[in-house]
Structures are given as structure tokens and as C-alpha cells.
Scaffold this motif. Structure first.
Motif, PDB file in Angstrom:
ATOM      1  N   CYS A  43      27.517  47.254  56.975  1.00 42.15           N
ATOM      2  CA  CYS A  43      27.055  47.307  58.369  1.00 42.15           C
ATOM      3  C   CYS A  43      27.410  48.623  59.046  1.00 42.15           C
ATOM      4  O   CYS A  43      28.425  49.250  58.748  1.00 42.15           O
ATOM      5  N   VAL A  44      26.548  48.993  59.977  1.00 45.50           N
ATOM      6  CA  VAL A  44      26.856  50.054  60.944  1.00 45.50           C
ATOM      7  C   VAL A  44      27.135  49.351  62.264  1.00 45.50           C
ATOM      8  O   VAL A  44      26.397  48.439  62.652  1.00 45.50           O
ATOM      9  N   MET A  45      28.200  49.739  62.947  1.00 46.21           N
ATOM     10  CA  MET A  45      28.488  49.133  64.245  1.00 46.21           C
ATOM     11  C   MET A  45      28.572  50.206  65.306  1.00 46.21           C
ATOM     12  O   MET A  45      29.067  51.317  65.066  1.00 46.21           O
ATOM     13  N   ILE A  46      28.042  49.869  66.476  1.00 43.82           N
ATOM     14  CA  ILE A  46      28.105  50.750  67.641  1.00 43.82           C
ATOM     15  C   ILE A  46      28.994  50.068  68.669  1.00 43.82           C
ATOM     16  O   ILE A  46      28.679  48.981  69.164  1.00 43.82           O
ATOM     17  N   TRP A  47      30.120  50.693  68.955  1.00 43.66           N
ATOM     18  CA  TRP A  47      31.082  50.150  69.913  1.00 43.66           C
ATOM     19  C   TRP A  47      30.893  50.841  71.248  1.00 43.66           C
ATOM     20  O   TRP A  47      30.871  52.072  71.322  1.00 43.66           O
ATOM     21  N   ASN A  48      30.745  50.050  72.289  1.00 45.85           N
ATOM     22  CA  ASN A  48      30.564  50.611  73.624  1.00 45.85           C
ATOM     23  C   ASN A  48      31.916  50.750  74.312  1.00 45.85           C
ATOM     24  O   ASN A  48      32.678  49.791  74.408  1.00 45.85           O
ATOM     25  N   MET A  49      32.203  51.967  74.773  1.00 49.99           N
ATOM     26  CA  MET A  49      33.497  52.239  75.402  1.00 49.99           C
ATOM     27  C   MET A  49      33.599  51.604  76.784  1.00 49.99           C
ATOM     28  O   MET A  49      34.686  51.369  77.289  1.00 49.99           O
ATOM     29  N   ALA A  55      29.521  44.994  71.400  1.00 50.89           N
ATOM     30  CA  ALA A  55      29.230  45.903  70.294  1.00 50.89           C
ATOM     31  C   ALA A  55      27.927  45.496  69.624  1.00 50.89           C
ATOM     32  O   ALA A  55      27.506  44.347  69.699  1.00 50.89           O
ATOM     33  N   TYR A  56      27.266  46.465  68.991  1.00 46.32           N
ATOM     34  CA  TYR A  56      26.037  46.198  68.256  1.00 46.32           C
ATOM     35  C   TYR A  56      26.341  46.270  66.763  1.00 46.32           C
ATOM     36  O   TYR A  56      26.949  47.236  66.298  1.00 46.32           O
ATOM     37  N   ARG A  57      25.898  45.267  66.033  1.00 43.19           N
ATOM     38  CA  ARG A  57      26.022  45.282  64.576  1.00 43.19           C
ATOM     39  C   ARG A  57      24.641  45.531  63.983  1.00 43.19           C
ATOM     40  O   ARG A  57      23.697  44.774  64.240  1.00 43.19           O
ATOM     41  N   PHE A  58      24.510  46.594  63.195  1.00 46.07           N
ATOM     42  CA  PHE A  58      23.238  46.945  62.580  1.00 46.07           C
ATOM     43  C   PHE A  58      23.267  46.578  61.096  1.00 46.07           C
ATOM     44  O   PHE A  58      24.024  47.166  60.319  1.00 46.07           O
ATOM     45  N   ASP A  59      22.458  45.596  60.733  1.00 42.26           N
ATOM     46  CA  ASP A  59      22.305  45.197  59.336  1.00 42.26           C
ATOM     47  C   ASP A  59      21.013  45.801  58.808  1.00 42.26           C
ATOM     48  O   ASP A  59      19.976  45.668  59.427  1.00 42.26           O
ATOM     49  N   VAL A  86      19.329  56.671  53.255  1.00 41.22           N
ATOM     50  CA  VAL A  86      19.847  57.128  54.554  1.00 41.22           C
ATOM     51  C   VAL A  86      19.010  56.442  55.618  1.00 41.22           C
ATOM     52  O   VAL A  86      17.780  56.328  55.480  1.00 41.22           O
ATOM     53  N   ARG A  87      19.657  55.959  56.662  1.00 49.35           N
ATOM     54  CA  ARG A  87      18.934  55.333  57.767  1.00 49.35           C
ATOM     55  C   ARG A  87      19.203  56.090  59.058  1.00 49.35           C
ATOM     56  O   ARG A  87      20.309  56.579  59.290  1.00 49.35           O
ATOM     57  N   LEU A  88      18.188  56.152  59.891  1.00 49.31           N
ATOM     58  CA  LEU A  88      18.308  56.713  61.241  1.00 49.31           C
ATOM     59  C   LEU A  88      18.110  55.574  62.234  1.00 49.31           C
ATOM     60  O   LEU A  88      17.065  54.921  62.239  1.00 49.31           O
ATOM     61  N   TRP A  89      19.137  55.340  63.041  1.00 43.04           N
ATOM     62  CA  TRP A  89      19.141  54.221  63.982  1.00 43.04           C
ATOM     63  C   TRP A  89      19.057  54.717  65.413  1.00 43.04           C
ATOM     64  O   TRP A  89      19.584  55.782  65.751  1.00 43.04           O
TER      65      TRP A  89
END
Length: 470
Positions: A43-49, A55-59, A86-89
Motif C-alpha cells: 500500500c501507499v498511504m497519504i497522511w494528512n498533517m 489518512a488515505y490508503r491507496f491499493d 511504477v504508479r502515479l497517484w
């Protein structure tokens, strides 16, 4: 005793829990509003400060994510994976992404160019490839490595590419001519991670031989060699001002190195197990780390910076005189004799943000006792001045001047040596107090876990007994 003002130590501000396996990579967005992480959990995760934002979990990846990076604008996140893609999100709730098969084996790293127009990828297929971000068009491949390529990065001006490989070389490439212009050789191990100094004139390499090396890319000479870790060095990041370097190691610590004075400045403890990745924010005010404990930690640098002709420096070094060394000279930098200071991060009230099975916690988790130790070298008493903490420095360029520390005058008639020794003793007592406190808390935690296990065992026993009776 007169002493210069000492800046606060780095402190743990927040930590995030949501990955289900080792965290492999971390990066800040340009506006510091988000942090991207990749993990062995695919997973890629985006954590919001911003507090209260989930948080967003990208599967999307089918295997471990090895590297993540925000584009310079912050509008995209690139991720590399063991699934050879490679992925671009788009770092938003919709989790929109485009994927392309970049290599024929695991993709180890991905890096945006400074203008955000290109990507460079490194792979176990022994190649480095350059792509356009728009439509992910393949441009060219660099093919001289003879083993897995661990890392590849653009220089700040995008004219060069540096790469590190299991073939024990670090190669410097000209992006326009696509030729290898120099190879640096690692004799004892190989470089897990390599990056350019913000000035673009030197590179730093994190090695499996537990060392960190800084090389000048113009003279091709090694400028500094830090042997401060007791485990493999997995990652490193330059402070944007160029005066500091942070390293992450399998010895469960991070080290902050002062490149101006050529010495170890702080040792940071926080992760339980290997620290796998580390990165400064774009301003240098924060840095983030990830580890095999599945946690992401955000630290405040607290570098009390003073702007001057020689850039950013710690205030407690303002009593030092800067002197550049000629290229042929060799020096062992002198160290300040500040007492060791140990900070244990108190457990704060946790805030839970639930977003697709992810938890975000603010503050320090109970049982994760993070601390920053200021290094110094009182040769007889210091615990931080062992032979493993030696630094060899050769001919620093103008942007990394060698510092010769001036002796500080004392007042009140107390000899400087005695005053320094007393300060050191006080510092050591403080360390002992804090260490005992940490041990007590860990013992309490262990007792609680043991009690919980016994209760669970009793419940299971009762459940089995009821089932047998039925």
C-alpha cells in the motif's frame, strides 16, 4: 562558565499507525500538508498533517512498495514496487492513478526531476530508466551496472543522475550524453541509498558496511567518512540548507550529522527495530522516519537557525570560526563538550482518525519512548565518543567548511575543565534518571501484556470447557 546558546533538541511531534508491514519509504509534500509512505504491505498511504483529517490508503500495487515521492508541485505521488510497475497517484480521496510497467524486475526507487517533467527509476534488472511524467513515455536507459540498482536520483539542476548498486559502485551519469562520467567504489559493502547535496557539488551514500560517506563529484575525492552506526545504514536525507545530514539504520537509531564541523550531533531513538527510511521536509523544519515497526514518525527539527553568509547553522556554534581546508589536508574535527541530554517523549493523548482501516495517532504512543541524545566527546566519560563514532574528514569544499572550535572562556573563577566535568556529571545523572523511568514504563507495559495473555488464555480455556460440556 560562559557558553553559547544551545538550541532545543529534536522532538517527536506525531506518529502514524496504519501500515501492516515494514515502512519502506517516506516523503513530505512541498506545503507540509501531507506525507506519503510506502510499505511492504503493498500500500501507499497519504497522511494528512491537519488534525481530524483521515489518512488515505491507496491499493493498486500487487507487491511491496519500495519507494514513494511527491512531485515538486505536490499534485502527484510516484510509487515504485516489487510488482515491476511504477504508479502515479493523485493524493486525494479518489485515489486516481495510472500505472506503467517500468522494468522487468523489482523497481527499487523512483525520483522526480526538479522541474517535475521527468522520472528516473532504478531496478533489479540492473538498469536505470528515465521517463516523461506526462503519458509516462520511456526516454532512455542507463545500463552499465552489473547487479541490482538500489537507488537513482536527479541532481538539483537535473543535469546529472547518481545511482547505487549491489555491484559495489556508485555511478554518476550525464543526463544529456547518457554516459557514465565517474564510478565511486565501495569496498566493504554497497550503498543502499544515495543522494545529492542541495548544492549539487557532492553526494552522500548510506552503506551496508554501517558507514556514511560524502564524496565530491568534481574532484571525485571522499570528503567525509562517518562510522557512527552499529548496523546497516538504510537511508539518508540532506537538510535543505546543506549543513546537516540525517541517517537511518538497522541499529534502530537515526543520527543527525553536522557536515560543517564533521561530527555526530544527535542520536535519535524512537522506532522498535530497524529504521528503514528518513526524509527532511522541504523547509527542513521537520523530518519523518519509517521503520520495521510499521510506524511513521514526524519529528520537529528544532534547529535554532541563524541566517548568515555561511547559511543556516546551529546557534550554539556561533562562537566557532569557519576555516576552509586545502584539498590535500586531513583533519580530525574537534567536538564541543556539551553534556549529553536525553529527552523522553511523554505519552500524549491520542487522536484516532479512521480512514479505510487506518489509524492516525498524534503524540507518542505508550511504550514508544523516543529520545534525542546530544553527542559530545569528553574522552573519559562520554558514552557517545566510542571508537565507532569517529569521523574522518578530508578537504571540505567551500559549502562544507571545516570548523575549528574556539575554547570558551570561563567566569566566576571556576576552571573550565572542572565546570565542564560537573556539567557532564549532571547530564549523565539526568540520563540515568530518564533511563530508569523508561525501563519502569517498559516493565509496566510487559506486565500488562502478560496479564492480558493470561486473561485470554483463561477465556480460551473456559470456551473449550463449555464446548466439551455441550
Amino acid at each position: 562558565m560562559t557558553s553559547a546558546a544551545v538550541s532545543p533538541d529534536p522532538t517527536l511531534e506525531r506518529h502514524f499507525k496504519g501500515h501492516r508491514d515494514n515502512v519502506t519509504s517516506v516523503d513530505f509534500s512541498c506545503n507540509m500538508k501531507q506525507i506519503a509512505t510506502g510499505s511492504m504491505d503493498s500500500c501507499v498511504m497519504i497522511w494528512n498533517m491537519k488534525p481530524q483529517m483521515r489518512a488515505y490508503r491507496f491499493d493498486g500495487h500487487k507487491d511491496a512498495v519500495t519507494s514513494v515521492q511527491f512531485s515538486p508541485s505536490g499534485h502527484l505521488v510516484a510509487s515504485a514496487s516489487r510488482d515491476k510497475t511504477v504508479r502515479l497517484w493523485v493524493p486525494s480521496m479518489k485515489a486516481e492513478s495510472t500505472a506503467f510497467r517500468a522494468h522487468t524486475a523489482t523497481v527499487r526507487s523512483v525520483n522526480f526531476s526538479g522541474d517535475g517533467q521527468n522520472l528516473v527509476t532504478a531496478s533489479d534488472d540492473k538498469t536505470i530508466k528515465v521517463w516523461t511524467v506526462h503519458r509516462q513515455k520511456f526516454l532512455f536507459s542507463l545500463n552499465q551496472h552489473i547487479n541490482w540498482v538500489r537507488c537513482a536520483k536527479f541532481s538539483p539542476d537535473d543535469r546529472l543522475i547518481v545511482s547505487s548498486s549491489d555491484d559495489k559502485t556508485i555511478k554518476l551519469w550525464d543526463k544529456n550524453s547518457r554516459e557514465c562520467i565517474h564510478s565511486f567504489y565501495e569496498h566493504a559493502g554497497y550503498a543502499n541509498h544515495v543522494d545529492f547535496h542541495p548544492s549539487g557539488t557532492c553526494i552522500a551514500a548510506a552503506s551496508t558496511d554501517n558507514s556514511v560517506k560524502v564524496w565530491d563529484i568534481r574532484s571525485h575525492k571522499m570528503l567525509q567518512h562517518y562510522q557512527v552506526h552499529s548496523g546497516v545504514v538504510n537511508s539518508l536525507s540532506f537538510h535543505p540548507a546543506g549543513n546537516f545530514l540525517i541517517t537511518a539504520s538497522s541499529d534502530s537509531t537515526m543520527k543527525i550529522l553536522d557536515l560543517v564541523e564533521g561530527k555526530l550531533l544527535y542520536t535519535l531513538h524512537g522506532h522498535q527495530g530497524p529504521v528503514t527510511c528518513v526524509a527532511f521536509s522541504r523547509t527542513g523544519e521537520h523530518f519523518s522516519s519509517g521503520g520495521s515497526d510499521e510506524q511513521v514518525m514526524v519529528w520537529k527539527s528544532n534547529f535554532d537557525c541563524a541566517e548568515g553568509s555561511d547559511g543556516v547553522r546551529l546557534q550554539h556554534k556561533t562562537s566557532s570560526s569557519l576555516q576552509a581546508l586545502p584539498a590535500s589536508s586531513t583533519a580530525h574535527p574537534s567536538f564541543n563538550s556539551h553534556p549529553s541530554v536525553l529527552h523522553s517523549q511523554a505519552s500524549e493523548q491520542s487522536e484516532h482518525f479512521n480512514g479505510q482501516d487506518s489509524n492516525t495517532k498524534s503524540g507518542s504512543r505508550s511504550g514508544s519512548h523516543s529520545r534525542a541524545t546530544r553527542s559530545h566527546t569528553n574522552r573519559h566519560l562520554s558514552t557517545s565518543s566510542s571508537s565507532t563514532h569517529q569521523t574522518q574528514t578530508q578537504g571540505l569544499p567551500q559549502h562544507l567548511p571545516q570548523v575549528q572550535a574556539e575554547s570558551q572562556a570561563s567566569d566566576g573563577g571556576v576552571p573550565p575543565g572542572i565546570a565542564s566535568t560537573l556539567e557532564h556529571i549532571i547530564g549523565q545523572l539526568d540520563i540515568l534518571t530518564q533511563t530508569v523511568s523508561i525501563l519502569e514504563q517498559r516493565l509496566t507495559l510487559t506486565e500488562d501484556k502478560l496479564k492480558e495473555c493470561l486473561e485470554n488464555q483463561m477465556e480460551i480455556g473456559l470456551h473449550l470447557q463449555r464446548r466439551d460440556e455441550a
